[in-house]
Design an enzyme around this catalytic site. Structure first.
Site, mmCIF file in Angstrom:
data_model
loop_
_atom_site.group_PDB
_atom_site.id
_atom_site.type_symbol
_atom_site.label_atom_id
_atom_site.label_comp_id
_atom_site.label_asym_id
_atom_site.label_seq_id
_atom_site.Cartn_x
_atom_site.Cartn_y
_atom_site.Cartn_z
ATOM 1 N N GLU A 45 33.062 -55.303 -47.403
ATOM 2 C CA GLU A 45 33.559 -53.925 -47.282
ATOM 3 C C GLU A 45 34.799 -53.712 -48.138
ATOM 4 O O GLU A 45 34.975 -52.653 -48.734
ATOM 5 C CB GLU A 45 33.851 -53.576 -45.813
ATOM 6 C CG GLU A 45 32.593 -53.409 -44.961
ATOM 7 C CD GLU A 45 31.700 -52.265 -45.440
ATOM 8 O OE1 GLU A 45 32.162 -51.395 -46.204
ATOM 9 O OE2 GLU A 45 30.514 -52.247 -45.068
ATOM 10 N N TYR A 128 38.209 -46.689 -42.160
ATOM 11 C CA TYR A 128 36.799 -46.912 -42.481
ATOM 12 C C TYR A 128 36.408 -48.379 -42.291
ATOM 13 O O TYR A 128 35.417 -48.706 -41.638
ATOM 14 C CB TYR A 128 36.472 -46.470 -43.923
ATOM 15 C CG TYR A 128 35.143 -47.054 -44.347
ATOM 16 C CD1 TYR A 128 33.967 -46.516 -43.841
ATOM 17 C CD2 TYR A 128 35.067 -48.201 -45.135
ATOM 18 C CE1 TYR A 128 32.742 -47.081 -44.142
ATOM 19 C CE2 TYR A 128 33.852 -48.779 -45.437
ATOM 20 C CZ TYR A 128 32.688 -48.209 -44.939
ATOM 21 O OH TYR A 128 31.484 -48.782 -45.210
ATOM 22 N N ASP A 146 31.347 -43.833 -44.967
ATOM 23 C CA ASP A 146 31.561 -44.056 -46.401
ATOM 24 C C ASP A 146 30.938 -42.882 -47.168
ATOM 25 O O ASP A 146 30.471 -41.905 -46.560
ATOM 26 C CB ASP A 146 30.991 -45.425 -46.835
ATOM 27 C CG ASP A 146 29.471 -45.443 -46.787
ATOM 28 O OD1 ASP A 146 28.856 -44.447 -46.332
ATOM 29 O OD2 ASP A 146 28.878 -46.454 -47.214
ATOM 30 N N CYS A 198 18.616 -40.052 -49.314
ATOM 31 C CA CYS A 198 19.461 -38.853 -49.353
ATOM 32 C C CYS A 198 20.464 -39.004 -50.497
ATOM 33 O O CYS A 198 21.673 -39.051 -50.315
ATOM 34 C CB CYS A 198 20.178 -38.681 -48.015
ATOM 35 S SG CYS A 198 20.905 -37.041 -47.832
ATOM 36 N N CYS A 205 13.579 -35.720 -49.503
ATOM 37 C CA CYS A 205 13.486 -35.245 -48.119
ATOM 38 C C CYS A 205 12.113 -35.536 -47.520
ATOM 39 O O CYS A 205 11.987 -35.737 -46.306
ATOM 40 C CB CYS A 205 13.797 -33.756 -48.049
ATOM 41 S SG CYS A 205 15.458 -33.364 -48.657
ATOM 42 N N CYS A 208 12.194 -38.728 -45.621
ATOM 43 C CA CYS A 208 13.359 -38.922 -44.746
ATOM 44 C C CYS A 208 12.967 -38.847 -43.268
ATOM 45 O O CYS A 208 12.276 -37.915 -42.846
ATOM 46 C CB CYS A 208 14.385 -37.836 -45.055
ATOM 47 S SG CYS A 208 15.873 -37.976 -44.055
ATOM 48 N N CYS A 214 17.000 -31.832 -40.249
ATOM 49 C CA CYS A 214 18.059 -31.635 -41.248
ATOM 50 C C CYS A 214 18.292 -30.153 -41.559
ATOM 51 O O CYS A 214 17.412 -29.451 -42.059
ATOM 52 C CB CYS A 214 17.709 -32.384 -42.519
ATOM 53 S SG CYS A 214 18.967 -32.182 -43.792
HETATM 54 FE FE1 SF4 Z 1 19.091 -35.871 -46.802
HETATM 55 FE FE2 SF4 Z 1 18.362 -34.025 -45.075
HETATM 56 FE FE3 SF4 Z 1 16.825 -34.520 -47.159
HETATM 57 FE FE4 SF4 Z 1 17.050 -36.327 -45.202
HETATM 58 S S1 SF4 Z 1 16.144 -34.302 -45.065
HETATM 59 S S2 SF4 Z 1 17.104 -36.718 -47.424
HETATM 60 S S3 SF4 Z 1 19.177 -36.037 -44.580
HETATM 61 S S4 SF4 Z 1 18.904 -33.709 -47.221
#
Ligand code: SF4
Length: 353
Positions: A45, A128, A146, A198, A205, A208, A214
Site C-alpha cells: 500500500e 487510507y 483509493d 469501472c 457496465c 458489472c 448503479c
Molecule cells: Fe461503474 Fe456503474 Fe458501470 Fe458498474 S455499472 S462499471 S459501477 S459505472
C-alpha cells in the site's frame, strides 16, 4: 421463515461473487480464504501510493526477498532502503517506511496493530493506508478509498460534487456500502472492479455486478464521474546545479537535509529553487566551493507534485582538499548512491552534454 437480505447485503454479495471469479492475482495478496500478511499489505500500500500496480510488483518482490520480515527491514541501514526505493519517487515515503518498520519492530514486538486508530499512529500511515491494512490484513470493517474505489462509489451513488470537496460524501457512501463481514475482500473487490470494469474511460457496465444498482449507469453519465475541480497551473521554479570535479575526476555529492523534498537523498549540490531564474554570477556565490570558472552544460527539467523545476547544470573544477560538506565520488560509483530521479537526470546531462 427465511429472512430476506437487505439491499446492502445483496449488493455486497453480488460484488463478492464477482470477485471470487475475477480477482487479480497480485504478489502481496493472500490466496482465497487465507489471511494476508500485514507486512505485505502495508508494504504494497505504501508503494502503490501514486504508482501503478505494474511498477510496484518488481519492487515489492525485491523488498520481500531482501527483507522478508518487518524486523529485517527495520534493521536495514536507511541508505540501503532509499537505494532500493529508487525509481518509486517520493523519498519521504521511503524514509517513513523505514521509520514505521522500526516502530512496529520496537514498539509492537514486530506485529502490526489490528485497529485502524493504532495503525494511524504509525509513521507514514495515513487514513487510507490505515483503513486498507485494517480491512485487508485483519478483516476489520474499515473502508479504504483509493482512486479506483472513489470512482466506483461516485458512479454507483451518482455523487456529482467535484473532487476534492466531494471526497467526504464518497467516503461516507463507501462506509455505508461496506459489509461487517469480509470487509477486506470487499475493499479489494472494489479496487479490482475499478481497475478492470469501472475504468475511467468506457466503463464496461455490461460486465458489472452493480449494473442494475448503479445510478450513473442509469443516468448515462458514468464517464463524467467523479468530477474534478479545475486545477490551478503548477508554478515553475529555477535553480543551478554545480557539477564539481576534482583533479582525479571525482564529483562532489551532498546529502540533502532529512526534512523536506527529496530529504536524506544524495544530490549534485544546487542553489535554492526559486521563482526567478538565476544569473550565473549570482548563482556562483551559492556554490559549495569556488571554481576558477563555471561552464554551462545544459538544462534539466523535472516535475514534482506541486511545481515544475528547471535546473541549469554548470561544470567546474575545485580542490577536493577544501571540502567541508559533501563527499567526493567517481561517477562510476554513482550506482551505489541514493540519487533521486532528478539528480540522475543532472548526472546524464553532465556526462552526455
Ligand atoms: Fe461503474 Fe456503474 Fe458501470 Fe458498474 S455499472 S462499471 S459501477 S459505472
Amino acid at each position: 421463515m427465511a429472512m430476506s437480505r437487505s439491499p446492502q447485503d445483496a449488493r455486497a454479495s453480488a460484488l463478492l461473487d464477482w470477485y471470487a471469479r475475477h480477482r487479480r492475482v497480485l504478489p502481496w495478496r493472500a490466496l482465497p480464504g487465507r489471511r494476508a500478511d500485514p507486512y505485505h499489505v502495508w508494504l504494497s500500500e505504501i508503494m502503490l501510493q501514486q504508482t501503478t500496480v505494474a511498477t510496484v510488483k518488481s519492487y515489492f518482490d525485491h523488498f520481500v526477498a531482501r527483507w522478508p520480515r518487518v524486523q529485517d527491514l527495520a534493521a536495514a541501514p536507511l541508505d540501503d532502503v532509499l537505494h532500493a526505493w529508487q525509481g518509486l519517487g517520493y523519498y519521504a515515503r521511503a524514509r517513513n517506511l523505514h521509520k514505521c518498520a522500526r516502530a512496529v519492530a520496537t514498539d509492537h514486538g514486530g506485529r502490526f496493530p489490528e485497529i485502524e486508530a493504532e495503525l494511524l499512529a504509525l509513521p507514514g500511515v495515513g487514513p487510507y493506508t490505515a483503513a486498507a491494512i485494517a480491512a485487508i490484513a485483519f478483516d476489520q470493517p474499515a473502508s479504504p478509498v483509493d482512486g479506483n474505489i472513489e470512482r466506483v462509489v461516485a458512479r454507483l451513488r451518482h455523487i456529482a460534487e467535484p473532487l476534492p470537496a466531494g471526497k467526504k460524501a464518497i467516503q461516507a457512501a463507501a462506509r455505508n456500502l461496506t459489509p461487517r463481514a469480509r470487509a477486506g475482500d470487499f475493499a479489494q473487490a472494489m479496487m479490482d472492479l475499478g481497475a478492470m470494469v469501472c475504468t475511467p474511460r468506457a466503463p464496461k457496465c455490461g460486465l458489472c455486478p452493480w449494473h442494475d444498482a448503479c445510478a450513473a449507469r442509469a443516468a448515462g453519465d458514468a464517464e463524467d464521474l467523479p468530477a474534478r475541480a479545475a486545477r490551478t497551473p503548477k508554478p515553475t521554479r529555477h535553480g543551478v546545479a554545480f557539477w564539481i570535479e576534482d583533479a582525479t575526476g571525482r564529483v562532489l555529492l551532498r546529502r540533502r537535509p532529512e526534512r523536506g523534498l527529496l530529504g536524506g537523498m544524495m544530490e549534485i549540490p544546487s542553489t535554492d529553487w526559486r521563482d526567478d531564474p538565476w544569473g550565473l554570477d549570482e548563482a556562483s556565490g551559492h556554490a559549495p566551493l569556488p571554481a576558477a570558472a563555471w561552464a554551462e552544460v545544459g538544462e534539466v527539467r523535472h516535475t514534482f507534485t506541486h511545481f515544475h523545476l528547471r535546473l541549469t547544470v554548470v561544470r567546474g573544477t575545485a580542490d577536493s582538499g577544501s571540502v567541508v560538506d559533501g563527499t567526493w565520488v567517481h561517477p562510476d560509483a554513482f550506482g551505489g548512491q541514493a540519487l533521486p530521479t532528478l539528480m540522475k537526470k543532472v548526472v546524464r546531462r553532465a556526462l552526455v552534454p
